[in-house]
Design a protein around this motif. Structure first.
Motif, PDB file in Angstrom:
ATOM      1  N   ASN A   7      23.553   3.434  23.211  1.00  0.00           N
ATOM      2  CA  ASN A   7      23.174   2.019  23.243  1.00  0.00           C
ATOM      3  C   ASN A   7      24.352   1.197  22.758  1.00  0.00           C
ATOM      4  O   ASN A   7      24.518   0.984  21.553  1.00  0.00           O
ATOM      5  CB  ASN A   7      21.942   1.736  22.381  1.00  0.00           C
ATOM      6  CG  ASN A   7      21.482   0.295  22.544  1.00  0.00           C
ATOM      7  OD1 ASN A   7      21.859  -0.381  23.489  1.00  0.00           O
ATOM      8  ND2 ASN A   7      20.666  -0.176  21.615  1.00  0.00           N
ATOM      9  N   SER A   8      25.178   0.768  23.692  1.00  0.00           N
ATOM     10  CA  SER A   8      26.350  -0.035  23.341  1.00  0.00           C
ATOM     11  C   SER A   8      26.131  -1.515  23.583  1.00  0.00           C
ATOM     12  O   SER A   8      27.050  -2.321  23.424  1.00  0.00           O
ATOM     13  CB  SER A   8      27.563   0.453  24.154  1.00  0.00           C
ATOM     14  OG  SER A   8      27.358   0.233  25.538  1.00  0.00           O
ATOM     15  N   LEU A   9      24.903  -1.907  23.961  1.00  0.00           N
ATOM     16  CA  LEU A   9      24.619  -3.313  24.196  1.00  0.00           C
ATOM     17  C   LEU A   9      24.633  -4.080  22.878  1.00  0.00           C
ATOM     18  O   LEU A   9      24.157  -3.585  21.852  1.00  0.00           O
ATOM     19  CB  LEU A   9      23.257  -3.471  24.865  1.00  0.00           C
ATOM     20  CG  LEU A   9      23.123  -2.873  26.264  1.00  0.00           C
ATOM     21  CD1 LEU A   9      21.681  -2.955  26.741  1.00  0.00           C
ATOM     22  CD2 LEU A   9      24.049  -3.585  27.237  1.00  0.00           C
ATOM     23  N   PRO A  10      25.154  -5.315  22.873  1.00  0.00           N
ATOM     24  CA  PRO A  10      25.175  -6.096  21.634  1.00  0.00           C
ATOM     25  C   PRO A  10      23.767  -6.525  21.232  1.00  0.00           C
ATOM     26  O   PRO A  10      22.876  -6.664  22.086  1.00  0.00           O
ATOM     27  CB  PRO A  10      26.043  -7.308  22.002  1.00  0.00           C
ATOM     28  CG  PRO A  10      25.957  -7.411  23.481  1.00  0.00           C
ATOM     29  CD  PRO A  10      25.804  -6.009  23.995  1.00  0.00           C
ATOM     30  N   PRO A  11      23.538  -6.730  19.943  1.00  0.00           N
ATOM     31  CA  PRO A  11      22.214  -7.154  19.492  1.00  0.00           C
ATOM     32  C   PRO A  11      21.706  -8.405  20.190  1.00  0.00           C
ATOM     33  O   PRO A  11      20.496  -8.531  20.440  1.00  0.00           O
ATOM     34  CB  PRO A  11      22.418  -7.391  17.988  1.00  0.00           C
ATOM     35  CG  PRO A  11      23.563  -6.511  17.618  1.00  0.00           C
ATOM     36  CD  PRO A  11      24.465  -6.502  18.818  1.00  0.00           C
ATOM     37  N   GLU A  12      22.616  -9.320  20.522  1.00  0.00           N
ATOM     38  CA  GLU A  12      22.192 -10.555  21.188  1.00  0.00           C
ATOM     39  C   GLU A  12      21.532 -10.262  22.526  1.00  0.00           C
ATOM     40  O   GLU A  12      20.523 -10.883  22.893  1.00  0.00           O
ATOM     41  CB  GLU A  12      23.393 -11.486  21.396  1.00  0.00           C
ATOM     42  CG  GLU A  12      24.006 -12.023  20.122  1.00  0.00           C
ATOM     43  CD  GLU A  12      24.947 -11.025  19.446  1.00  0.00           C
ATOM     44  OE1 GLU A  12      25.433 -11.330  18.340  1.00  0.00           O
ATOM     45  OE2 GLU A  12      25.202  -9.944  20.026  1.00  0.00           O
ATOM     46  N   ALA A  13      22.089  -9.301  23.271  1.00  0.00           N
ATOM     47  CA  ALA A  13      21.517  -8.956  24.572  1.00  0.00           C
ATOM     48  C   ALA A  13      20.166  -8.266  24.412  1.00  0.00           C
ATOM     49  O   ALA A  13      19.228  -8.522  25.178  1.00  0.00           O
ATOM     50  CB  ALA A  13      22.489  -8.055  25.339  1.00  0.00           C
ATOM     51  N   ILE A  14      20.057  -7.388  23.427  1.00  0.00           N
ATOM     52  CA  ILE A  14      18.782  -6.712  23.170  1.00  0.00           C
ATOM     53  C   ILE A  14      17.720  -7.724  22.754  1.00  0.00           C
ATOM     54  O   ILE A  14      16.566  -7.664  23.198  1.00  0.00           O
ATOM     55  CB  ILE A  14      18.955  -5.643  22.072  1.00  0.00           C
ATOM     56  CG1 ILE A  14      19.937  -4.558  22.525  1.00  0.00           C
ATOM     57  CG2 ILE A  14      17.610  -5.029  21.701  1.00  0.00           C
ATOM     58  CD1 ILE A  14      19.458  -3.730  23.678  1.00  0.00           C
ATOM     59  N   ALA A  15      18.096  -8.675  21.898  1.00  0.00           N
ATOM     60  CA  ALA A  15      17.152  -9.694  21.439  1.00  0.00           C
ATOM     61  C   ALA A  15      16.637 -10.539  22.595  1.00  0.00           C
ATOM     62  O   ALA A  15      15.441 -10.876  22.655  1.00  0.00           O
ATOM     63  CB  ALA A  15      17.807 -10.571  20.376  1.00  0.00           C
ATOM     64  N   ARG A  16      17.520 -10.901  23.520  1.00  0.00           N
ATOM     65  CA  ARG A  16      17.087 -11.687  24.686  1.00  0.00           C
ATOM     66  C   ARG A  16      16.136 -10.878  25.557  1.00  0.00           C
ATOM     67  O   ARG A  16      15.102 -11.393  26.020  1.00  0.00           O
ATOM     68  CB  ARG A  16      18.295 -12.138  25.503  1.00  0.00           C
ATOM     69  CG  ARG A  16      19.097 -13.258  24.871  1.00  0.00           C
ATOM     70  CD  ARG A  16      20.045 -13.878  25.874  1.00  0.00           C
ATOM     71  NE  ARG A  16      20.987 -12.903  26.419  1.00  0.00           N
ATOM     72  CZ  ARG A  16      22.179 -12.639  25.880  1.00  0.00           C
ATOM     73  NH1 ARG A  16      22.559 -13.266  24.785  1.00  0.00           N
ATOM     74  NH2 ARG A  16      22.987 -11.756  26.429  1.00  0.00           N
ATOM     75  N   LEU A  17      16.474  -9.623  25.787  1.00  0.00           N
ATOM     76  CA  LEU A  17      15.667  -8.790  26.669  1.00  0.00           C
ATOM     77  C   LEU A  17      14.263  -8.579  26.100  1.00  0.00           C
ATOM     78  O   LEU A  17      13.264  -8.679  26.829  1.00  0.00           O
ATOM     79  CB  LEU A  17      16.359  -7.434  26.870  1.00  0.00           C
ATOM     80  CG  LEU A  17      15.588  -6.396  27.685  1.00  0.00           C
ATOM     81  CD1 LEU A  17      15.340  -6.894  29.110  1.00  0.00           C
ATOM     82  CD2 LEU A  17      16.348  -5.078  27.709  1.00  0.00           C
ATOM     83  N   PHE A  18      14.175  -8.294  24.808  1.00  0.00           N
ATOM     84  CA  PHE A  18      12.884  -7.978  24.200  1.00  0.00           C
ATOM     85  C   PHE A  18      12.226  -9.186  23.529  1.00  0.00           C
ATOM     86  O   PHE A  18      11.164  -9.063  22.951  1.00  0.00           O
ATOM     87  CB  PHE A  18      13.050  -6.842  23.184  1.00  0.00           C
ATOM     88  CG  PHE A  18      13.320  -5.509  23.814  1.00  0.00           C
ATOM     89  CD1 PHE A  18      12.278  -4.664  24.167  1.00  0.00           C
ATOM     90  CD2 PHE A  18      14.617  -5.096  24.076  1.00  0.00           C
ATOM     91  CE1 PHE A  18      12.522  -3.442  24.755  1.00  0.00           C
ATOM     92  CE2 PHE A  18      14.878  -3.865  24.661  1.00  0.00           C
ATOM     93  CZ  PHE A  18      13.824  -3.032  25.010  1.00  0.00           C
TER      94      PHE A  18
END
Length: 224
Positions: A7-18
């Protein structure tokens, strides 16, 4: 049994997705998340009910654990027994989580060589949401440890040639049910992924060592 994932996605991208709320964790990208390491977990905040993205340690420590040094810290829970096992049943009932992953690794046993590692990812290129459980443990001195485990089930036909187990993958429409935001039959989600969900490719044995952590771990082996 899904003993490593990427999981190399930045936290910002994960937060937007979820669609999480609150402060974001400070975490470096990882292409080789291993047990006992901190990793991003989406969970429903036990007090305010909003989705939060937090860093938890991989390897579940139940809240009733007396001696942390002797704790088992399982990294996975079997879907068939998660609702009844003393180790997991309370977390399954009250503290379910989603573990974001770009891909996970599994090892195929071979006759005359070390196990061959494979990468497994979604065919559509989207982020995997692995079904998980989380726990909070507090030491007598007040130290707090939050940890998680991934739920695994029987392999589908895509995975079966590599391993007989695979993580439970929760699809976006089922995220509210899994996280406890809506009512429904949670146990019905504990199933293998549909056959057209995943793709699989062999990768280098470099992934065997957690110290190796770079994007090349996901690179397919050259065709022979």
């Amino acid at each position: 049994m899904c003993g490593r994932y990427a999981n190399s996605l930045p936290p910002e991208a994960i937060a937007r997705l979820f669609r999480t709320a609150g402060a974001l964790p400070n975490v470096a990208p990882s292409w080789n998340v291993a047990p006992r390491q901190p990793a991003m977990v989406v969970r429903r905040h036990p007090e305010i009910g909003a989705r939060h993205l937090d860093l938890l340690t991989w390897g579940l420590v139940p809240h009733w654990t007396k001696d942390l040094r002797a704790a088992r810290r399982p990294i996975s829970a079997r879907a068939e027994t998660v609702a009844t096992s003393p180790m997991f049943r309370d977390a399954f009932a009250r503290r379910r989580a989603l573990i974001p992953a770009q891909a996970f690794y599994e090892w195929q046993r071979t006759e005359n060589a070390p196990k061959q590692p494979y990468t497994i990812a979604r065919r559509d290129g989207e982020t995997l949401a692995l079904a998980g459980l989380w726990e909070g443990w507090r030491s007598p001195e007040g130290e707090v440890l939050r940890s998680f485990a991934i739920i695994v089930t029987a392999a589908n036909a895509t995975m079966a040639p590599i391993h007989d187990r695979m993580p439970v993958i929760v699809e976006p429409p089922d995220w509210p049910l899994w996280l406890g935001e809506t009512e429904g039959d949670v146990a019905s989600l504990l199933r293998p992924a549909p056959e057209d969900t995943l793709r699989v490719w062999p990768v280098s044995t470099r992934v065997n060592r957690p110290a190796n952590n770079d994007a090349e771990l996901l690179a397919p082996l050259p065709a022979v």
